[in-house]
Write an enzyme that holds these catalytic residues in place. Sequence first.
Site, PDB file in Angstrom:
ATOM      1  N   TYR A 112       0.873  -1.092   0.026  1.00  0.00           N
ATOM      2  CA  TYR A 112      -0.290  -0.027   0.054  1.00  0.00           C
ATOM      3  C   TYR A 112       0.830   1.196  -0.146  1.00  0.00           C
ATOM      4  O   TYR A 112       0.615   2.366  -0.368  1.00  0.00           O
ATOM      5  CB  TYR A 112      -0.991   0.030   1.117  1.00  0.00           C
ATOM      6  N   ASP A 158      -6.445  -6.602   4.340  1.00  0.00           N
ATOM      7  CA  ASP A 158      -7.720  -6.223   3.593  1.00  0.00           C
ATOM      8  C   ASP A 158      -8.719  -7.104   2.725  1.00  0.00           C
ATOM      9  O   ASP A 158      -9.732  -7.050   3.203  1.00  0.00           O
ATOM     10  CB  ASP A 158      -7.051  -5.138   2.592  1.00  0.00           C
ATOM     11  N   ASP A 195     -12.839  -8.921   4.252  1.00  0.00           N
ATOM     12  CA  ASP A 195     -14.065  -8.712   3.520  1.00  0.00           C
ATOM     13  C   ASP A 195     -14.510  -9.979   3.124  1.00  0.00           C
ATOM     14  O   ASP A 195     -15.744 -10.364   3.492  1.00  0.00           O
ATOM     15  CB  ASP A 195     -13.702  -8.048   1.889  1.00  0.00           C
TER      16      ASP A 195
END
Length: 359
Positions: A141, A243, A247
């Site tokens: 990131y 991440d 989800d």
Amino acid sequence: MHADIVVLPGDGIGPEVTAAAVDVLQAVAQRFGHQFSLHEHLIGGAAIDATGKPLPDETLAAARDADAVLLGAVGGPKWSDPNASVRPEQGLLAIRKALGLYANLRPTKPHPAAMGASPIKPHLLAGVDLLVVRELTGGIYFGERTRTAESASDLCTYTVPEIERVVRRACLLARGRRGHVTSVDKANVLETSRLWRDVASRIARDEFPDITIEHQLVDSMAMHLLSKPRAYDVIVTENMFGDILTDEASMLAGSLGLLPSASLGEGCVGMYEPIHGSAPDIAGKGIANPYGTILSAALLLRYSLGLSQEAACIEHAVDDALEAGVFTADLASDGTAISTREAAAAVLARIATPARIAG
Ligand code: IPM
Ligand code: MN
């Protein structure tokens, strides 16, 4: 207690869900005799529109001075032109980095009443209680990016101290739970993952002899999370794997809209955000699930303000609303969906009435 809380509604459904959480915080303040001063600031696409920057200096300064930060969501089609030089998501990454929020805690504990909304069979969900600790300020990131007409690259870097501190945080959290840590990597392919695995093993062995640590490759972890979710307690992993896996984990609970998170550093302000995004498809319709943000406000009270009784009050109120079938569209199956405001009102009513909180 008096506390200053910065609220960053952001984009899409962000303003709707943070409004619900703000009402809940005020109700808690009233019931327990606290004073919370809430100040809204700009971030993401809303900030780009108003100032040209996704994280205005004034927002960062306010966040640094606050006791805690509550964030909604950032992003949306209006700002997602592939050639855009500024993006809403840059504001979110920048505030995480600037505040030093390296550990993102994402708990998942499916509520029996909402299990019908999960695609996973109920017998696999009973007793699931997970805490994913996602590294939040490193990895791919934040690495150098390049782009030419013919190629692109994103660099993934981790340093030993970056891995040590987040693994340590995960082990400490496991101590207060079932004492089991699963470290997730891709050590069969990635050099950063081999370093991650070495460091995680050493920290657990040298500093946490009371904790059991297990290593999993991220691909098989993605499978095990659905086939035997009860086997896990604390899961610690790097930024992008965290991440993706969270989800996925949200489907155990039944909806992405249910999961809260706490972003923490060392002796700095904490930031609290639902794990869902800005959901542009339903923004402005008043139907978004506010529970993930309301539960993030509960984590804010617990971790930044030390108000554990107040945090539990919110969590019980949400549990109780779910138990009563107060479902937004993401959870309801039979045309009984209620609005964001109605869901928030159900939580508020349960906070205002102490008798409901006893259990
Ligand atoms: C999240 C979100 C963000 C992330 C996006 C909006 C940058 O997906 O908080 O999980 O990838 O961290
Ligand atoms: Mn995400």
